[in-house]
Design a protein around this motif. Structure first.
Motif, short mmCIF file in Angstrom:
data_model
loop_
_atom_site.label_atom_id
_atom_site.label_comp_id
_atom_site.label_asym_id
_atom_site.label_seq_id
_atom_site.Cartn_x
_atom_site.Cartn_y
_atom_site.Cartn_z
N CYS A 229 -6.77 1.41 12.32
CA CYS A 229 -5.34 1.34 11.98
C CYS A 229 -5.16 0.88 10.54
CB CYS A 229 -4.63 0.38 12.93
SG CYS A 229 -4.40 1.03 14.60
N PHE A 230 -5.94 -0.10 10.13
CA PHE A 230 -5.84 -0.60 8.76
C PHE A 230 -6.21 0.48 7.75
CE2 PHE A 230 -8.12 -2.70 5.15
CZ PHE A 230 -6.99 -3.18 4.51
N GLY A 231 -7.29 1.22 8.04
CA GLY A 231 -7.75 2.25 7.11
C GLY A 231 -6.76 3.40 6.98
N LEU A 232 -6.21 3.83 8.11
CA LEU A 232 -5.34 5.01 8.10
C LEU A 232 -3.89 4.68 7.76
CD1 LEU A 232 -6.73 6.84 11.26
CD2 LEU A 232 -7.17 7.40 8.87
N PHE A 233 -3.34 3.64 8.41
CA PHE A 233 -1.92 3.32 8.22
C PHE A 233 -1.68 2.23 7.18
CE2 PHE A 233 -2.49 4.72 12.69
CZ PHE A 233 -1.81 5.92 12.58
N ALA B 254 4.45 0.61 3.50
CA ALA B 254 3.00 0.69 3.68
C ALA B 254 2.31 -0.57 3.19
CB ALA B 254 2.45 1.92 2.94
N LEU B 255 2.76 -1.10 2.04
CA LEU B 255 2.17 -2.32 1.51
C LEU B 255 2.45 -3.52 2.41
CD1 LEU B 255 0.61 -3.81 -0.66
CD2 LEU B 255 2.71 -3.98 -2.00
N ALA B 256 3.65 -3.56 3.00
CA ALA B 256 3.98 -4.63 3.93
C ALA B 256 3.04 -4.60 5.14
CB ALA B 256 5.43 -4.51 4.38
N PHE B 257 2.82 -3.40 5.69
CA PHE B 257 1.89 -3.25 6.81
C PHE B 257 0.47 -3.63 6.38
CE2 PHE B 257 -1.20 -0.79 9.26
CZ PHE B 257 -0.81 -1.07 10.57
N TYR B 258 0.07 -3.17 5.20
CA TYR B 258 -1.25 -3.44 4.65
C TYR B 258 -1.48 -4.94 4.50
CZ TYR B 258 -4.81 -3.72 0.96
OH TYR B 258 -5.92 -4.04 0.22
N THR B 259 -0.43 -5.69 4.17
CA THR B 259 -0.55 -7.13 3.94
C THR B 259 -0.64 -7.91 5.24
OG1 THR B 259 0.74 -6.90 1.90
CG2 THR B 259 0.53 -9.11 2.79
N VAL B 260 0.16 -7.52 6.23
CA VAL B 260 0.26 -8.31 7.46
C VAL B 260 -0.78 -7.91 8.50
CG1 VAL B 260 1.77 -8.85 9.41
CG2 VAL B 260 2.72 -8.73 7.09
N GLN B 261 -1.02 -6.62 8.69
CA GLN B 261 -1.85 -6.14 9.80
C GLN B 261 -3.28 -6.68 9.82
OE1 GLN B 261 -4.46 -3.68 9.75
NE2 GLN B 261 -4.64 -3.37 11.96
N PRO B 262 -3.99 -6.74 8.68
CA PRO B 262 -5.41 -7.11 8.75
C PRO B 262 -5.70 -8.60 8.60
CG PRO B 262 -4.93 -6.41 6.54
CD PRO B 262 -3.62 -6.34 7.31
N MET C 284 -11.23 1.60 3.11
CA MET C 284 -11.19 2.69 2.13
C MET C 284 -11.95 3.92 2.63
SD MET C 284 -11.59 0.84 -1.56
CE MET C 284 -10.19 0.00 -2.31
N ILE C 285 -13.11 3.69 3.19
CA ILE C 285 -13.90 4.83 3.69
C ILE C 285 -13.18 5.52 4.84
CG2 ILE C 285 -16.03 5.43 4.92
CD1 ILE C 285 -17.50 3.43 3.17
N ILE C 286 -12.62 4.74 5.75
CA ILE C 286 -11.86 5.32 6.87
C ILE C 286 -10.67 6.12 6.34
CG2 ILE C 286 -10.36 4.78 8.84
CD1 ILE C 286 -12.25 2.33 9.30
N GLY C 287 -9.93 5.52 5.40
CA GLY C 287 -8.79 6.22 4.82
C GLY C 287 -9.22 7.48 4.08
#
Length: 309
Positions: free
Chosen positions: A79-83, A170-178, A195-198
């Motif tokens: 989820c972190f890599g893709l979203f 997207a940045l908000a999700f990127y900051t909180v999710q992981p 990064m590789i997953i994305g």
């Protein structure tokens, strides 16, 4: 005296990271405008190459978490890599292509406001007075940035506004999710795999070997800058700065990113930035400064637990 030197070194590191991030956005704009580089190809190339380099560093350090993270956290990592990583990279570059690096970076920095709203909803409580002031400043800044101060028309295209706001989400999700992943496995492992997953996910839509760009020495140098300075070195500098400064200080100093993107866009790429745009930029950057000093229950939510990118 030693402490002062270490503090100065930490300040230098985080400023270097912020400037590299800001400049890399402007360099991406240059690639889109002058070398026919497509957003999809730049994103997939940046993610895959940067991911391999970052994971390579962790393997050299013999970090066992490189493989352990897949044992019970594979779904969260995907989820972190893709979203998270892929989404924030693609929307940010798409916003740059549709407008310019300065506008795209400033719109992306609305993410802390979204995080504040998310936390308030999650905790079922109204934002504090300070947070409301910050939200109000962000709205004013966004209005000035996208309208020149006139209600009847946009100063940027609808697609630029869409991608810019999408980049903030997207940045908000990127900051909180992981957050839990970062605490358990460390930034290098989480961001490297992300990064590789994305990059792999993006490859299904645009394979990296399908080059869409005018390749010459200048464009290669610019692409390498985006990958090495705008991703790898900026990421390392930012993380290293945390050894010498606290997280609040690094977040405040990282405000140099939108400022450097704006200044370089105006000077180098002749982007038109008038009084209303600069005023909007000031409002949005002020929002970051205010919110970086606001502590939520047991956790401080920061703009820049960012983007290996």
């Amino acid at each position: 005296m030693r402490v002062d030197r270490e503090r100065l070194f930490g300040i230098s590191l985080v400023l270097a990271a912020a400037i590299f991030w800001g400049v890399s956005g402007t360099v991406a704009q240059y690639l889109f405008q002058n070398h026919s580089v497509t957003v999809s190809w730049l994103v997939v190339t940046r993610l895959l190459v940067s991911g391999v380099l970052i994971l390579g560093i962790t393997l050299i350090k013999k970090d066992r978490n490189v493989w352990n993270i897949w044992k019970s956290n594979w779904l969260s990592l995907l989820c972190f890599g893709l979203f998270g990583l892929l989404a924030v990279q693609f929307t940010y570059f798409a916003a740059i292509e549709a407008s310019n690096a300065a506008t795209a970076t400033l719109l992306q920095y609305l993410a802390p406001v979204l995080i504040v709203i998310f936390v308030a909803m999650k905790l079922k409580r109204f934002p504090t007075r300070t947070q409301i002031i910050a939200i109000f400043l962000a709205l004013i800044g966004t209005f000035l940035l996208v309208t020149h101060g006139y209600f009847q028309e946009l100063s940027i295209t609808g697609s630029a506004l869409f991608w810019g706001i999408a980049s903030a989400f997207a940045l908000a999700f990127y900051t909180v999710q992981p957050i839990k992943l970062l605490q358990q496995f460390g930034s290098f492992v989480v961001v490297g795999w992300g990064m590789i997953i994305g990059g792999i996910g993006m490859s299904f839509f645009h394979p990296p070997w399908r080059v869409e760009a005018n390749i010459n020495i200048t464009s290669i140098a610019a692409i390498l800058f985006v990958i090495i300075f705008g991703t790898l070195l900026s990421f390392i500098c930012y993380l290293e700065s945390l050894k010498y400064l606290n997280a609040t200080e690094t977040s405040l100093l990282a405000c140099a990113e939108p400022l450097s993107a704006a200044v370089l866009s105006v000077i180098w790429l002749q982007v038109s930035f008038g009084v209303s745009e600069w005023t909007g930029a000031f409002c949005i950057i002020s929002t970051i400064v205010i919110l970086s000093r606001v502590k939520e229950k047991k956790k401080q939510f920061l703009v820049k637990e960012r983007k290996g990118a």
